[in-house]
Design a protein around this motif. Structure first.
Motif, PDB file in Angstrom:
ATOM      1  N   CYS A 160      -5.605 -18.506 -34.412  1.00 18.40           N
ATOM      2  CA  CYS A 160      -6.381 -19.621 -35.390  1.00 18.40           C
ATOM      3  C   CYS A 160      -7.411 -18.547 -36.109  1.00 18.40           C
ATOM      4  O   CYS A 160      -7.669 -17.504 -35.774  1.00 18.40           O
ATOM      5  CB  CYS A 160      -7.328 -20.465 -34.462  1.00 18.40           C
ATOM      6  SG  CYS A 160      -6.151 -21.478 -33.670  1.00 18.40           S
ATOM      7  N   HIS A 161      -8.003 -19.230 -37.323  1.00 19.79           N
ATOM      8  CA  HIS A 161      -8.799 -18.334 -38.267  1.00 19.79           C
ATOM      9  C   HIS A 161      -9.814 -19.540 -38.888  1.00 19.79           C
ATOM     10  O   HIS A 161      -9.772 -20.704 -38.506  1.00 19.79           O
ATOM     11  CB  HIS A 161      -7.964 -17.636 -39.225  1.00 19.79           C
ATOM     12  CG  HIS A 161      -7.086 -18.319 -39.773  1.00 19.79           C
ATOM     13  ND1 HIS A 161      -6.988 -19.384 -40.854  1.00 19.79           N
ATOM     14  CD2 HIS A 161      -5.623 -18.342 -39.454  1.00 19.79           C
ATOM     15  CE1 HIS A 161      -6.018 -19.840 -40.976  1.00 19.79           C
ATOM     16  NE2 HIS A 161      -5.094 -19.217 -40.367  1.00 19.79           N
ATOM     17  N   SER A 162     -10.483 -18.893 -39.644  1.00 21.95           N
ATOM     18  CA  SER A 162     -11.484 -19.864 -40.362  1.00 21.95           C
ATOM     19  C   SER A 162     -11.070 -21.035 -40.963  1.00 21.95           C
ATOM     20  O   SER A 162     -11.867 -21.910 -41.467  1.00 21.95           O
ATOM     21  CB  SER A 162     -12.454 -19.179 -41.395  1.00 21.95           C
ATOM     22  OG  SER A 162     -11.774 -18.343 -42.122  1.00 21.95           O
TER      23      SER A 162
ATOM     24  N   LEU B 113      -8.543 -16.608 -31.358  1.00 22.25           N
ATOM     25  CA  LEU B 113      -9.139 -17.170 -32.223  1.00 22.25           C
ATOM     26  C   LEU B 113      -9.859 -16.078 -32.983  1.00 22.25           C
ATOM     27  O   LEU B 113     -10.678 -15.182 -32.540  1.00 22.25           O
ATOM     28  CB  LEU B 113     -10.512 -17.757 -31.635  1.00 22.25           C
ATOM     29  CG  LEU B 113     -10.499 -19.018 -31.257  1.00 22.25           C
ATOM     30  CD1 LEU B 113     -11.932 -19.525 -30.757  1.00 22.25           C
ATOM     31  CD2 LEU B 113     -10.394 -19.960 -32.622  1.00 22.25           C
TER      32      LEU B 113
ATOM     33  N   VAL C  56     -14.562 -11.729 -26.600  1.00 22.88           N
ATOM     34  CA  VAL C  56     -14.445 -10.524 -27.153  1.00 22.88           C
ATOM     35  C   VAL C  56     -15.898 -10.130 -27.937  1.00 22.88           C
ATOM     36  O   VAL C  56     -16.083  -9.247 -28.277  1.00 22.88           O
ATOM     37  CB  VAL C  56     -13.322 -10.233 -28.211  1.00 22.88           C
ATOM     38  CG1 VAL C  56     -13.374  -8.849 -28.616  1.00 22.88           C
ATOM     39  CG2 VAL C  56     -11.970 -10.541 -27.375  1.00 22.88           C
TER      40      VAL C  56
ATOM     41  N   THR D 131      -9.195  -2.233 -28.177  1.00 20.91           N
ATOM     42  CA  THR D 131      -9.826  -3.676 -27.469  1.00 20.91           C
ATOM     43  C   THR D 131      -8.849  -4.395 -26.853  1.00 20.91           C
ATOM     44  O   THR D 131      -8.729  -5.216 -25.695  1.00 20.91           O
ATOM     45  CB  THR D 131     -10.446  -4.334 -28.516  1.00 20.91           C
ATOM     46  OG1 THR D 131     -11.756  -3.433 -28.967  1.00 20.91           O
ATOM     47  CG2 THR D 131     -11.224  -5.749 -28.087  1.00 20.91           C
TER      48      THR D 131
ATOM     49  N   ILE E 173     -14.361 -13.986 -32.956  1.00 21.45           N
ATOM     50  CA  ILE E 173     -14.598 -14.213 -34.235  1.00 21.45           C
ATOM     51  C   ILE E 173     -15.890 -13.708 -34.347  1.00 21.45           C
ATOM     52  O   ILE E 173     -16.472 -13.685 -35.979  1.00 21.45           O
ATOM     53  CB  ILE E 173     -14.588 -15.811 -34.357  1.00 21.45           C
ATOM     54  CG1 ILE E 173     -15.328 -16.590 -33.352  1.00 21.45           C
ATOM     55  CG2 ILE E 173     -13.238 -16.436 -34.326  1.00 21.45           C
ATOM     56  CD1 ILE E 173     -15.474 -17.866 -33.539  1.00 21.45           C
ATOM     57  N   GLY E 174     -17.068 -13.417 -33.655  1.00 21.74           N
ATOM     58  CA  GLY E 174     -18.183 -12.978 -34.027  1.00 21.74           C
ATOM     59  C   GLY E 174     -19.201 -14.031 -34.531  1.00 21.74           C
ATOM     60  O   GLY E 174     -20.200 -13.898 -35.212  1.00 21.74           O
ATOM     61  N   ILE E 175     -19.145 -15.283 -33.785  1.00 18.33           N
ATOM     62  CA  ILE E 175     -19.957 -16.414 -33.974  1.00 18.33           C
ATOM     63  C   ILE E 175     -20.558 -16.687 -32.407  1.00 18.33           C
ATOM     64  O   ILE E 175     -19.617 -16.888 -31.809  1.00 18.33           O
ATOM     65  CB  ILE E 175     -19.517 -17.531 -34.690  1.00 18.33           C
ATOM     66  CG1 ILE E 175     -18.955 -17.274 -35.976  1.00 18.33           C
ATOM     67  CG2 ILE E 175     -20.458 -19.042 -34.739  1.00 18.33           C
ATOM     68  CD1 ILE E 175     -18.055 -18.351 -36.753  1.00 18.33           C
TER      69      ILE E 175
ATOM     70  N   ASP F 282     -18.949 -15.085 -27.839  1.00 15.53           N
ATOM     71  CA  ASP F 282     -18.469 -16.052 -28.792  1.00 15.53           C
ATOM     72  C   ASP F 282     -18.131 -17.225 -28.066  1.00 15.53           C
ATOM     73  O   ASP F 282     -17.808 -18.334 -28.513  1.00 15.53           O
ATOM     74  CB  ASP F 282     -17.092 -15.815 -29.614  1.00 15.53           C
ATOM     75  CG  ASP F 282     -17.164 -14.492 -30.738  1.00 15.53           C
ATOM     76  OD1 ASP F 282     -18.521 -14.460 -30.884  1.00 15.53           O
ATOM     77  OD2 ASP F 282     -16.293 -13.885 -30.977  1.00 15.53           O
TER      78      ASP F 282
HETATM   79  P1  NAD Z   1     -13.856 -10.011 -37.998  1.00 16.04           P
HETATM   80  O1  NAD Z   1     -15.289 -10.348 -38.584  1.00 16.04           O
HETATM   81  O2  NAD Z   1     -13.116  -8.891 -38.896  1.00 16.04           O
HETATM   82  O3  NAD Z   1     -12.757 -11.531 -37.938  1.00 16.04           O
HETATM   83  C1  NAD Z   1     -13.254 -12.384 -37.521  1.00 16.04           C
HETATM   84  C2  NAD Z   1     -12.354 -13.605 -37.610  1.00 16.04           C
HETATM   85  O4  NAD Z   1     -12.629 -14.782 -37.083  1.00 16.04           O
HETATM   86  C3  NAD Z   1     -11.449 -13.657 -38.710  1.00 16.04           C
HETATM   87  O5  NAD Z   1     -10.175 -13.340 -38.777  1.00 16.04           O
HETATM   88  C4  NAD Z   1     -12.096 -15.253 -39.342  1.00 16.04           C
HETATM   89  O6  NAD Z   1     -10.987 -15.541 -39.482  1.00 16.04           O
HETATM   90  C5  NAD Z   1     -12.185 -15.845 -37.785  1.00 16.04           C
HETATM   91  N1  NAD Z   1     -13.359 -16.959 -37.958  1.00 16.04           N
HETATM   92  C6  NAD Z   1     -14.385 -16.716 -38.665  1.00 16.04           C
HETATM   93  N2  NAD Z   1     -14.963 -18.036 -38.431  1.00 16.04           N
HETATM   94  C7  NAD Z   1     -14.022 -19.076 -37.858  1.00 16.04           C
HETATM   95  C8  NAD Z   1     -14.471 -20.105 -37.403  1.00 16.04           C
HETATM   96  N3  NAD Z   1     -15.280 -20.982 -37.622  1.00 16.04           N
HETATM   97  N4  NAD Z   1     -12.870 -20.680 -36.739  1.00 16.04           N
HETATM   98  C9  NAD Z   1     -12.354 -19.998 -36.317  1.00 16.04           C
HETATM   99  N5  NAD Z   1     -12.037 -18.532 -36.838  1.00 16.04           N
HETATM  100  C10 NAD Z   1     -12.946 -18.005 -37.463  1.00 16.04           C
HETATM  101  O7  NAD Z   1     -14.383  -9.630 -36.497  1.00 16.04           O
HETATM  102  P2  NAD Z   1     -13.617  -8.754 -35.469  1.00 16.04           P
HETATM  103  O8  NAD Z   1     -13.979  -7.198 -35.986  1.00 16.04           O
HETATM  104  O9  NAD Z   1     -12.349  -9.199 -35.050  1.00 16.04           O
HETATM  105  O10 NAD Z   1     -14.524  -9.085 -34.352  1.00 16.04           O
HETATM  106  C11 NAD Z   1     -14.952 -10.446 -33.789  1.00 16.04           C
HETATM  107  C12 NAD Z   1     -16.024 -10.168 -32.677  1.00 16.04           C
HETATM  108  O11 NAD Z   1     -15.596  -9.293 -31.690  1.00 16.04           O
HETATM  109  C13 NAD Z   1     -17.259  -9.659 -33.189  1.00 16.04           C
HETATM  110  O12 NAD Z   1     -18.251 -10.049 -32.580  1.00 16.04           O
HETATM  111  C14 NAD Z   1     -17.036  -8.282 -32.765  1.00 16.04           C
HETATM  112  O13 NAD Z   1     -18.558  -7.613 -32.845  1.00 16.04           O
HETATM  113  C15 NAD Z   1     -16.432  -8.251 -31.346  1.00 16.04           C
HETATM  114  N6  NAD Z   1     -15.878  -7.060 -30.957  1.00 16.04           N
HETATM  115  C16 NAD Z   1     -15.969  -6.554 -29.635  1.00 16.04           C
HETATM  116  C17 NAD Z   1     -15.238  -5.535 -29.370  1.00 16.04           C
HETATM  117  C18 NAD Z   1     -15.405  -5.008 -27.981  1.00 16.04           C
HETATM  118  O14 NAD Z   1     -15.233  -4.061 -27.492  1.00 16.04           O
HETATM  119  N7  NAD Z   1     -15.981  -6.089 -26.950  1.00 16.04           N
HETATM  120  C19 NAD Z   1     -14.351  -4.884 -30.154  1.00 16.04           C
HETATM  121  C20 NAD Z   1     -14.295  -5.193 -31.563  1.00 16.04           C
HETATM  122  C21 NAD Z   1     -14.967  -6.330 -32.091  1.00 16.04           C
END
Ligand code: NAD
Length: 301
Positions: A195-197, A171, A236, A148, A216-218, A248
């Motif tokens: 940045c992170h949560s 993020l 992402v 990615t 971040i997945g939100i 996101d």
């Molecule tokens: P993860 O859950 O492992 O990490 C999420 C990160 O977001 C954490 O580091 C957390 O600290 C941060 N976070 C959470 N809430 C937050 C907030 N309110 N403010 C700031 N930061 C915050 O997730 P991941 O595996 O890195 O995946 C993230 C997103 O990307 C997901 O939606 C996943 O499905 C997607 N993803 C997409 C691809 C792609 O090919 N497009 C590949 C991998 C992941």
């Protein structure tokens, strides 16, 4: 309105380049091979593995899929990986994450031979790319970069986005996206903030970004007032909602202020799969190089 960075189009360009390399490899007697391992019945994982398998078929990469029950013992999974490590026609091994509880992800990922770690998650490969000075050196050395982040870098570069000297904000700090993309942007001479949560004054930080990566997945977390006018926004996130997949980033309003943006779907997703094909082909090229070296030793060329 911002420019849409079309991940599908860039992915197609890269795949067209790869097809030529793969034809060349086949003429030299090497067909790149990828083995995927899916444990359990996670529907999203099933889709990802199916997409990866068909992407291989479309481009001429041999692929084999190993589907295992969620009740499998960790030892059996490690045994399969060990067998695949030894198989000469397999250049890459991919274990689809997440794994069911009871199976230790770190142990499984580090059982994959670093030479077949086309996801770029093995400690050895992570260490290698953290130690390399520049992104161009990493490309020259043909390291296995995590798919990615690797895809995001290629998207930015092929869209002529200036990374050097830019202020980049990431993020999310996951091992598969946030941390590695931050390192890659740094290696291309951006000034990077992660940045992170627990980050305070998030909006203050994101509003400085020339390049903003949201992982971040939100759903729709990044709002218009968090984005600097003229920024490049990479979304992402993959969030499955009733209305379909959303990212996101709150796409329509953010689109009004930024200079360029990736859509979801059709942005980072297609690039991720494509970089898996790139890493598998790279691994097959190494196999060919070793074969040629062996032959030259035998025949004393
Ligand atoms: P993860 O859950 O492992 O990490 C999420 C990160 O977001 C954490 O580091 C957390 O600290 C941060 N976070 C959470 N809430 C937050 C907030 N309110 N403010 C700031 N930061 C915050 O997730 P991941 O595996 O890195 O995946 C993230 C997103 O990307 C997901 O939606 C996943 O499905 C997607 N993803 C997409 C691809 C792609 O090919 N497009 C590949 C991998 C992941």
């Amino acid at each position: 309105m911002a420019e849409i960075i079309d991940g599908k189009k860039i992915a197609t360009e890269i795949k067209d380049e790869l097809k030529i390399e793969i034809e060349g490899l086949k003429r030299s007697g090497i067909t790149p091979g990828l083995a995927t391992i899916l444990v359990g019945e996670n529907p999203a994982s099933q889709v990802y593995v199916r997409n990866k398998t068909s992407a291989c078929q479309n481009i001429g990469i041999y692929s084999e899929q190993h589907t295992l029950s969620s009740k499998i013992k960790e030892g059996e999974l490690l045994e399969l990986i060990n067998e695949l490590n030894k198989k000469p026609n397999i250049d890459g091994i991919l274990v689809q994450l997440p794994l069911p509880s009871g199976i230790e992800e770190k142990k499984v990922l580090s059982a994959i031979s670093p030479d077949k770690d086309v996801d770029g998650f093995h400690y050895h490969n992570v260490g290698r790319f953290f130690c390399e000075k520049s992104y161009s050196e990493m490309k020259r050395e043909e390291l296995f970069l995590p798919c990615t982040p690797f895809g995001i870098m290629e998207m930015l570069l092929r869209s002529q986005v200036k990374i050097e000297g830019s202020e980049a904000v990431v993020l999310g700090r996951s091992n598969i996206v946030g941390k590695p993309i931050a390192m890659l942007l740094l290696s291309a001479n951006a000034t990077v903030t992660i940045c992170h949560s627990k980050t305070s004054n998030l909006k203050g930080v994101t509003s400085r970004a020339d390049i903003l990566v949201a992982a971040i997945g939100i759903p729709c977390f990044v709002k218009k007032d968090m984005v600097k006018q003229g920024a490049v926004v990479i979304d992402v996130g993959i969030n499955r909602m009733n209305e379909g997949i959303v990212g996101d980033v709150d796409f329509a309003p953010v689109n009004e202020v930024c200079r360029a943006i990736t859509p979801v779907p059709g942005g980072v997703g297609p690039m991720t799969i494509t970089m898996l094909l790139v890493n598998t082909t790279t691994s097959a090229k190494r196999r060919l190089k070793m074969k040629n070296e062996k032959l030259s030793t035998i025949f004393n060329f």
